[in-house]
Motif scaffolding. Structure first.
Motif, PDB file in Angstrom:
ATOM      1  N   LEU A 137       5.088  -0.823  12.817  1.00  0.00           N
ATOM      2  CA  LEU A 137       4.611  -2.144  12.402  1.00  0.00           C
ATOM      3  C   LEU A 137       3.401  -2.399  12.631  1.00  0.00           C
ATOM      4  CD1 LEU A 137       7.721  -4.127  14.218  1.00  0.00           C
ATOM      5  CD2 LEU A 137       7.238  -3.935  11.868  1.00  0.00           C
ATOM      6  N   VAL A 138       2.598  -1.795  13.620  1.00  0.00           N
ATOM      7  CA  VAL A 138       1.285  -2.162  13.886  1.00  0.00           C
ATOM      8  C   VAL A 138       0.523  -1.368  12.831  1.00  0.00           C
ATOM      9  CG1 VAL A 138      -0.695  -1.945  15.558  1.00  0.00           C
ATOM     10  CG2 VAL A 138       1.514  -2.898  16.232  1.00  0.00           C
ATOM     11  N   ARG A 139       0.858  -0.003  12.706  1.00  0.00           N
ATOM     12  CA  ARG A 139      -0.211   0.870  12.165  1.00  0.00           C
ATOM     13  C   ARG A 139       0.264   1.062  10.529  1.00  0.00           C
ATOM     14  NH1 ARG A 139       0.268   5.680  16.676  1.00  0.00           N
ATOM     15  NH2 ARG A 139      -0.447   4.633  18.179  1.00  0.00           N
ATOM     16  N   GLY A 140       1.478   0.825  10.208  1.00  0.00           N
ATOM     17  CA  GLY A 140       1.788   0.776   8.731  1.00  0.00           C
ATOM     18  C   GLY A 140       0.872   0.173   7.783  1.00  0.00           C
ATOM     19  N   PRO A 141       0.609  -1.110   8.356  1.00  0.00           N
ATOM     20  CA  PRO A 141      -0.346  -1.961   7.380  1.00  0.00           C
ATOM     21  C   PRO A 141      -1.817  -1.183   7.299  1.00  0.00           C
ATOM     22  CG  PRO A 141       0.787  -3.583   8.477  1.00  0.00           C
ATOM     23  CD  PRO A 141       1.394  -2.131   9.033  1.00  0.00           C
ATOM     24  N   ILE A 142      -2.271  -0.658   8.421  1.00  0.00           N
ATOM     25  CA  ILE A 142      -3.568  -0.146   8.622  1.00  0.00           C
ATOM     26  C   ILE A 142      -3.648   1.069   7.481  1.00  0.00           C
ATOM     27  CG2 ILE A 142      -5.287   0.746  10.051  1.00  0.00           C
ATOM     28  CD1 ILE A 142      -4.038  -0.919  12.346  1.00  0.00           C
ATOM     29  N   TYR A 143      -2.592   2.028   7.922  1.00  0.00           N
ATOM     30  CA  TYR A 143      -2.552   3.193   7.033  1.00  0.00           C
ATOM     31  C   TYR A 143      -2.641   2.802   5.465  1.00  0.00           C
ATOM     32  CZ  TYR A 143      -0.708   5.447  11.010  1.00  0.00           C
ATOM     33  OH  TYR A 143      -0.434   6.398  12.311  1.00  0.00           O
ATOM     34  N   ARG A 144      -1.948   1.683   4.921  1.00  0.00           N
ATOM     35  CA  ARG A 144      -1.658   1.371   3.748  1.00  0.00           C
ATOM     36  C   ARG A 144      -3.252   0.797   3.315  1.00  0.00           C
ATOM     37  NH1 ARG A 144       1.672  -2.125   4.503  1.00  0.00           N
ATOM     38  NH2 ARG A 144       3.475  -0.773   4.138  1.00  0.00           N
ATOM     39  N   ASP A 145      -3.852   0.123   3.979  1.00  0.00           N
ATOM     40  CA  ASP A 145      -4.940  -0.440   3.640  1.00  0.00           C
ATOM     41  C   ASP A 145      -6.202   0.674   3.707  1.00  0.00           C
ATOM     42  OD1 ASP A 145      -4.151  -3.004   3.662  1.00  0.00           O
ATOM     43  OD2 ASP A 145      -4.999  -3.629   5.309  1.00  0.00           O
ATOM     44  N   LEU A 146      -6.219   1.600   4.371  1.00  0.00           N
ATOM     45  CA  LEU A 146      -7.271   2.765   4.235  1.00  0.00           C
ATOM     46  C   LEU A 146      -6.960   3.759   3.208  1.00  0.00           C
ATOM     47  CD1 LEU A 146      -7.525   3.917   8.095  1.00  0.00           C
ATOM     48  CD2 LEU A 146      -9.154   2.616   6.721  1.00  0.00           C
ATOM     49  N   ALA A 147      -5.720   3.918   2.857  1.00  0.00           N
ATOM     50  CA  ALA A 147      -5.428   5.203   2.023  1.00  0.00           C
ATOM     51  C   ALA A 147      -5.921   4.995   0.512  1.00  0.00           C
ATOM     52  CB  ALA A 147      -3.725   5.334   1.882  1.00  0.00           C
ATOM     53  N   ASP A 148      -6.591   5.934   0.244  1.00  0.00           N
ATOM     54  CA  ASP A 148      -6.922   6.124  -1.301  1.00  0.00           C
ATOM     55  C   ASP A 148      -5.679   6.649  -2.027  1.00  0.00           C
ATOM     56  OD1 ASP A 148      -9.702   5.476  -1.230  1.00  0.00           O
ATOM     57  OD2 ASP A 148     -10.045   7.137   0.035  1.00  0.00           O
ATOM     58  N   LEU A 149      -4.764   7.503  -1.391  1.00  0.00           N
ATOM     59  CA  LEU A 149      -3.639   8.103  -1.817  1.00  0.00           C
ATOM     60  C   LEU A 149      -2.590   8.136  -0.935  1.00  0.00           C
ATOM     61  CD1 LEU A 149      -2.214   9.765  -4.178  1.00  0.00           C
ATOM     62  CD2 LEU A 149      -3.251  11.681  -3.030  1.00  0.00           C
ATOM     63  N   THR A 150      -1.165   7.654  -1.122  1.00  0.00           N
ATOM     64  CA  THR A 150      -0.354   7.544  -0.318  1.00  0.00           C
ATOM     65  C   THR A 150       0.581   8.928  -0.872  1.00  0.00           C
ATOM     66  OG1 THR A 150      -0.549   5.167  -0.002  1.00  0.00           O
ATOM     67  CG2 THR A 150       1.878   6.190   0.413  1.00  0.00           C
ATOM     68  N   VAL A 151       1.136   9.661   0.124  1.00  0.00           N
ATOM     69  CA  VAL A 151       2.297  10.588  -0.248  1.00  0.00           C
ATOM     70  C   VAL A 151       3.436  10.218   0.477  1.00  0.00           C
ATOM     71  CG1 VAL A 151       2.678  13.154  -0.160  1.00  0.00           C
ATOM     72  CG2 VAL A 151       0.345  12.459  -0.340  1.00  0.00           C
TER      73      VAL A 151
END
Length: 185
Positions: A137-151
């Motif tokens: 819940l905390v990290r998911g949105p951060i990962y999403r914002d940082l990612a140039d590419l999502t696998v």
């Protein structure tokens, strides 16, 4: 698109950052750095011991210092720890210095992959499903914002996941030469 000579792998615990990261590094001819292993090498003890002695705050300070150092290297594949993205300065280093790939995974996949793992201090002695869900819940949105590419995470072998990553990265990553541009003060 974020052109860069560096690849940075982010994602939750158990996503395969180390296993897949090693294969990607070999494929792209980049030196591989696992941030948790780098912390262990510098400290001479495992991550659990660092947590035990210095607490999470001490661990995060070490993690940030090494992330800063290692992300400045030109032409490297860096697999971060799952929580490295929590600090704003770490997020800035990742986005400014590399192409960021987010390896997704479900909580069910994490539980399956971490079933026998006893080395993760944040998962010791807690309801793992509940803890992983809270972290997501905390990290998911951060990962999403940082990612140039999502696998997207899928069940299957490390080899198959690595091939999926390579296909996606090849399609999206604009790799630049490893000569690092001069920074002006």
């Amino acid at each position: 698109m974020n052109p860069s000579c560096n690849l940075f792998i982010i994602g939750p615990t158990g996503a395969g950052k180390t296993s897949i990261g090693r294969r990607l590094a070999a494929h792209y001819g980049l030196p591989f750095v696992d941030l948790d292993q780098e912390i262990e090498r510098h400290c001479g003890v495992d991550v659990s011991t660092v947590f035990e002695i210095e607490g999470e705050a001490g661990f995060r300070q070490r993690e940030s210092a090494l992330l800063d150092e290692q992300s400045q290297r030109p032409g490297v594949l860096l697999a971060t720890g799952a929580g490295a993205v929590l600090a704003e300065h770490n997020r800035r280093h990742l986005t400014e210095r590399g192409y960021v790939v987010w390896l997704q995974t479900s909580i069910e996949q994490q539980l399956e992959r971490l079933e026998r793992d006893t080395r993760r201090p944040l998962l010791a002695g807690v309801d793992r499903h509940e803890k992983l869900q809270a972290m997501a819940l905390v990290r998911g949105p951060i990962y999403r914002d940082l990612a140039d590419l999502t696998v997207p995470g899928e069940h299957g072998s490390v080899a198959a996941a690595s091939e999926r990553c390579i296909a996606l990265i090849d399609h999206h990553w604009q790799r630049t030469p490893t000569a690092w541009p001069q920074q002006t003060a």
